[in-house]
Design a protein around this motif. Structure first.
Motif, PDB file in Angstrom:
ATOM      1  N   ALA A 190     120.573 104.528 -14.381  1.00  0.00           N
ATOM      2  CA  ALA A 190     119.578 104.762 -13.333  1.00  0.00           C
ATOM      3  C   ALA A 190     120.204 104.612 -11.949  1.00  0.00           C
ATOM      4  CB  ALA A 190     118.414 103.787 -13.497  1.00  0.00           C
ATOM      5  N   ILE A 191     121.058 103.598 -11.771  1.00  0.00           N
ATOM      6  CA  ILE A 191     121.717 103.386 -10.474  1.00  0.00           C
ATOM      7  C   ILE A 191     122.612 104.571 -10.130  1.00  0.00           C
ATOM      8  CG2 ILE A 191     123.484 101.989  -9.320  1.00  0.00           C
ATOM      9  CD1 ILE A 191     122.252  99.541 -10.702  1.00  0.00           C
ATOM     10  N   ASP A 192     123.346 105.072 -11.100  1.00  0.00           N
ATOM     11  CA  ASP A 192     124.265 106.191 -10.854  1.00  0.00           C
ATOM     12  C   ASP A 192     123.525 107.491 -10.542  1.00  0.00           C
ATOM     13  OD1 ASP A 192     126.405 104.525 -11.254  1.00  0.00           O
ATOM     14  OD2 ASP A 192     126.693 105.076 -13.359  1.00  0.00           O
ATOM     15  N   ARG A 193     122.254 107.586 -10.963  1.00  0.00           N
ATOM     16  CA  ARG A 193     121.515 108.847 -10.779  1.00  0.00           C
ATOM     17  C   ARG A 193     120.419 108.761  -9.718  1.00  0.00           C
ATOM     18  NH1 ARG A 193     120.879 109.915 -17.338  1.00  0.00           N
ATOM     19  NH2 ARG A 193     123.122 110.007 -17.748  1.00  0.00           N
ATOM     20  N   PHE A 194     120.232 107.591  -9.144  1.00  0.00           N
ATOM     21  CA  PHE A 194     119.149 107.413  -8.177  1.00  0.00           C
ATOM     22  C   PHE A 194     119.492 108.071  -6.840  1.00  0.00           C
ATOM     23  CE2 PHE A 194     116.827 104.787  -4.987  1.00  0.00           C
ATOM     24  CZ  PHE A 194     115.543 105.163  -5.375  1.00  0.00           C
ATOM     25  N   ASP A 195     118.474 108.661  -6.226  1.00  0.00           N
ATOM     26  CA  ASP A 195     118.641 109.326  -4.939  1.00  0.00           C
ATOM     27  C   ASP A 195     117.536 108.849  -4.003  1.00  0.00           C
ATOM     28  OD1 ASP A 195     119.032 110.965  -2.800  1.00  0.00           O
ATOM     29  OD2 ASP A 195     118.904 112.845  -3.917  1.00  0.00           O
TER      30      ASP A 195
ATOM     31  N   THR B 167     116.587 109.982  -1.265  1.00  0.00           N
ATOM     32  CA  THR B 167     115.819 111.050  -0.606  1.00  0.00           C
ATOM     33  C   THR B 167     114.583 111.443  -1.400  1.00  0.00           C
ATOM     34  OG1 THR B 167     117.172 112.763  -1.685  1.00  0.00           O
ATOM     35  CG2 THR B 167     117.917 111.949   0.464  1.00  0.00           C
ATOM     36  N   ARG B 168     114.483 111.017  -2.648  1.00  0.00           N
ATOM     37  CA  ARG B 168     113.309 111.351  -3.457  1.00  0.00           C
ATOM     38  C   ARG B 168     112.086 110.519  -3.062  1.00  0.00           C
ATOM     39  NH1 ARG B 168     115.941 111.509  -9.568  1.00  0.00           N
ATOM     40  NH2 ARG B 168     117.404 113.229  -9.202  1.00  0.00           N
ATOM     41  N   GLU B 169     112.302 109.495  -2.266  1.00  0.00           N
ATOM     42  CA  GLU B 169     111.222 108.620  -1.812  1.00  0.00           C
ATOM     43  C   GLU B 169     110.438 108.037  -2.994  1.00  0.00           C
ATOM     44  OE1 GLU B 169     108.866 110.713   0.984  1.00  0.00           O
ATOM     45  OE2 GLU B 169     110.462 110.869   2.492  1.00  0.00           O
ATOM     46  N   VAL B 170     111.165 107.598  -3.980  1.00  0.00           N
ATOM     47  CA  VAL B 170     110.587 106.953  -5.163  1.00  0.00           C
ATOM     48  C   VAL B 170     111.137 105.534  -5.235  1.00  0.00           C
ATOM     49  CG1 VAL B 170     110.426 106.980  -7.680  1.00  0.00           C
ATOM     50  CG2 VAL B 170     110.403 109.131  -6.399  1.00  0.00           C
ATOM     51  N   GLN B 171     110.279 104.574  -5.541  1.00  0.00           N
ATOM     52  CA  GLN B 171     110.740 103.204  -5.714  1.00  0.00           C
ATOM     53  C   GLN B 171     111.760 103.147  -6.852  1.00  0.00           C
ATOM     54  OE1 GLN B 171     110.213 100.401  -4.052  1.00  0.00           O
ATOM     55  NE2 GLN B 171     108.825 101.314  -2.548  1.00  0.00           N
ATOM     56  N   PHE B 172     112.843 102.420  -6.626  1.00  0.00           N
ATOM     57  CA  PHE B 172     113.881 102.361  -7.649  1.00  0.00           C
ATOM     58  C   PHE B 172     113.349 101.776  -8.956  1.00  0.00           C
ATOM     59  CE2 PHE B 172     117.328  99.962  -9.777  1.00  0.00           C
ATOM     60  CZ  PHE B 172     118.071 101.053 -10.213  1.00  0.00           C
ATOM     61  N   ALA B 173     112.475 100.785  -8.881  1.00  0.00           N
ATOM     62  CA  ALA B 173     111.929 100.179 -10.099  1.00  0.00           C
ATOM     63  C   ALA B 173     111.201 101.220 -10.941  1.00  0.00           C
ATOM     64  CB  ALA B 173     110.994  99.028  -9.748  1.00  0.00           C
ATOM     65  N   SER B 174     110.415 102.077 -10.291  1.00  0.00           N
ATOM     66  CA  SER B 174     109.690 103.123 -11.014  1.00  0.00           C
ATOM     67  C   SER B 174     110.648 104.120 -11.649  1.00  0.00           C
ATOM     68  CB  SER B 174     108.738 103.859 -10.063  1.00  0.00           C
ATOM     69  OG  SER B 174     107.819 102.954  -9.480  1.00  0.00           O
ATOM     70  N   PHE B 175     111.780 104.334 -10.991  1.00  0.00           N
ATOM     71  CA  PHE B 175     112.777 105.262 -11.499  1.00  0.00           C
ATOM     72  C   PHE B 175     113.591 104.650 -12.631  1.00  0.00           C
ATOM     73  CE2 PHE B 175     117.080 107.061 -11.393  1.00  0.00           C
ATOM     74  CZ  PHE B 175     116.810 108.431 -11.471  1.00  0.00           C
TER      75      PHE B 175
ATOM     76  N   LYS C 144     117.552  99.028  -1.166  1.00  0.00           N
ATOM     77  CA  LYS C 144     117.485 100.219  -0.322  1.00  0.00           C
ATOM     78  C   LYS C 144     118.720 100.319   0.567  1.00  0.00           C
ATOM     79  CE  LYS C 144     112.419 100.147  -0.086  1.00  0.00           C
ATOM     80  NZ  LYS C 144     111.247 100.005   0.812  1.00  0.00           N
ATOM     81  N   VAL C 145     119.112  99.170   1.148  1.00  0.00           N
ATOM     82  CA  VAL C 145     120.284  99.150   2.015  1.00  0.00           C
ATOM     83  C   VAL C 145     121.548  99.474   1.227  1.00  0.00           C
ATOM     84  CG1 VAL C 145     121.667  97.712   3.563  1.00  0.00           C
ATOM     85  CG2 VAL C 145     119.172  97.474   3.527  1.00  0.00           C
ATOM     86  N   PHE C 146     121.661  98.883   0.045  1.00  0.00           N
ATOM     87  CA  PHE C 146     122.866  99.082  -0.760  1.00  0.00           C
ATOM     88  C   PHE C 146     122.936 100.501  -1.323  1.00  0.00           C
ATOM     89  CE2 PHE C 146     123.465  94.678  -0.223  1.00  0.00           C
ATOM     90  CZ  PHE C 146     124.715  94.323  -0.703  1.00  0.00           C
ATOM     91  N   PHE C 147     121.804 101.086  -1.668  1.00  0.00           N
ATOM     92  CA  PHE C 147     121.806 102.469  -2.161  1.00  0.00           C
ATOM     93  C   PHE C 147     122.226 103.438  -1.061  1.00  0.00           C
ATOM     94  CE2 PHE C 147     119.060 101.357  -5.898  1.00  0.00           C
ATOM     95  CZ  PHE C 147     119.869 101.947  -6.869  1.00  0.00           C
ATOM     96  N   ALA C 148     121.749 103.183   0.153  1.00  0.00           N
ATOM     97  CA  ALA C 148     122.141 104.034   1.282  1.00  0.00           C
ATOM     98  C   ALA C 148     123.642 103.973   1.502  1.00  0.00           C
ATOM     99  CB  ALA C 148     121.386 103.613   2.547  1.00  0.00           C
ATOM    100  N   ARG C 149     124.207 102.761   1.380  1.00  0.00           N
ATOM    101  CA  ARG C 149     125.654 102.599   1.571  1.00  0.00           C
ATOM    102  C   ARG C 149     126.431 103.192   0.395  1.00  0.00           C
ATOM    103  NH1 ARG C 149     129.730 103.220   4.001  1.00  0.00           N
ATOM    104  NH2 ARG C 149     131.318 101.620   4.288  1.00  0.00           N
ATOM    105  N   LEU C 150     125.887 103.073  -0.798  1.00  0.00           N
ATOM    106  CA  LEU C 150     126.558 103.600  -1.991  1.00  0.00           C
ATOM    107  C   LEU C 150     126.754 105.103  -1.884  1.00  0.00           C
ATOM    108  CD1 LEU C 150     127.582 102.726  -4.879  1.00  0.00           C
ATOM    109  CD2 LEU C 150     125.349 103.476  -5.718  1.00  0.00           C
ATOM    110  N   ALA C 151     125.760 105.798  -1.319  1.00  0.00           N
ATOM    111  CA  ALA C 151     125.850 107.254  -1.190  1.00  0.00           C
ATOM    112  C   ALA C 151     126.950 107.677  -0.223  1.00  0.00           C
ATOM    113  CB  ALA C 151     124.497 107.806  -0.727  1.00  0.00           C
ATOM    114  N   GLU C 152     127.344 106.781   0.667  1.00  0.00           N
ATOM    115  CA  GLU C 152     128.366 107.101   1.665  1.00  0.00           C
ATOM    116  C   GLU C 152     129.773 106.806   1.172  1.00  0.00           C
ATOM    117  OE1 GLU C 152     127.264 104.649   4.891  1.00  0.00           O
ATOM    118  OE2 GLU C 152     125.430 105.759   5.400  1.00  0.00           O
TER     119      GLU C 152
END
Length: 283
Positions: free
Chosen positions: A98-103, A105-113, A39-47
């Motif tokens: 999946a990592i490149d397309r994950f967002d 803000t969708r409030e979905v667990q990354f594993a489920s995505f 979660k922390v790394f995805f937030a940073r990746l978007a920035e």
């Protein structure tokens, strides 16, 4: 950010990674820690700007931290007989997508995505590479549905289902069911050099049981068709053909035998051969 940073990480404000923890062994993280850190790394990746060293570090760490998802998905395909390492590599492509397309803000667990992406990539690999011969995709899919329908109907009826029963169950025509059955033969192949029989007949291969084209049969059929056509020709025309194709005389020699010019011999031969050819093709 997780309350307890795993022992495999250390803070790294000085590393240029934006204060994110440097994960020494991301593939060794327990699932809970991997989820929280992701979660922390995805937030940073978007920035971060794509292509920068920081972006590459965060993206690569996310891949390593979530490889356990690939291992989990690959376990579903254990019965296919392929090397596990090959399937994991294919599944990793799905993880990266999946990592490149994950967002977040969708409030979905990354594993489920991510798991559907990983499984889809592995299935695509089997669909495109596992068939021994090229089979249209609709027939590949019909093969799977046919196997499922045959198993279900077989259990219900207590016998192998008929084509008509499968067609009704699958909402297909009988021709489509037969086509799907034939397509199933393209999934596996056997070498013509494969040995057949017991140990005493190891030198007998599948190639020994495959017939070859017999040109003598074709020749017999041609003669059988040609004979009545020759009988319809006049005596001079039959002699002309005999001299040319049995005695193998030249046109000049035939002209001397028949008392005509070479030009006339050529014209007569062309006319006779054209009539015979037309008669042969009409049969």
């Amino acid at each position: 950010m997780p309350t307890a940073v795993p022992t495999e990480t250390r803070t790294a404000a000085e590393t240029g990674a934006g204060g994110l923890p440097v994960v020494e062994a991301p593939d060794k993280l327990v699932p809970k820690d991997a989820r929280e850190l992701s979660k922390v790394f995805f937030a940073r990746l978007a920035e971060l700007e794509e292509g920068t060293p920081d972006h590459q570090y965060v993206r690569t760490t996310l891949i390593d931290m979530n490889m356990s998802l690939v291992s989990y998905a690959a376990g579903r395909f254990r019965s296919h007989g392929d090397e596990r390492e090959d399937i994991v590599q294919v599944g990793a492509i799905g993880l990266i997508k999946a990592i490149d397309r994950f967002d977040l803000t969708r409030e979905v667990q990354f594993a489920s995505f991510a798991v559907p992406y990983i499984v889809g990539e592995i299935k695509r690999h089997y669909r495109d590479t596992s068939w021994a011969v090229h089979v249209p995709r609709r027939l590949q899919e019909a093969r799977v549905e046919l196997a499922r329908a045959a198993e279900e109907l077989g259990a219900r009826l207590g016998r192998s289902p008929r084509v008509a029963e499968l067609a009704e169950h699958m909402d297909l025509t009988e021709e489509e069911v037969v086509e799907a059955r034939l397509a199933s033969n393209g999934y596996t192949s056997m070498s013509l050099d494969a040995a057949i029989g017991d140990d005493e007949n190891d030198d007998v291969s599948l190639a020994h049981f495959i017939g070859e084209q017999d040109h003598a049969v074709e020749l017999f059929e041609d003669f059988h068709t040609l004979a009545p056509l020759l009988e319809r020709l006049g005596e001079r025309d039959r002699r002309l053909l005999h001299l040319r194709f049995v005695e193998e005389l030249t046109q000049s020699e035939i002209g001397e035998r028949l008392g005509v010019s070479q030009m006339q011999v050529s014209r007569l031969l062309a006319g006779n051969l054209a009539r015979l050819r037309e008669g042969m093709l009409a049969r």
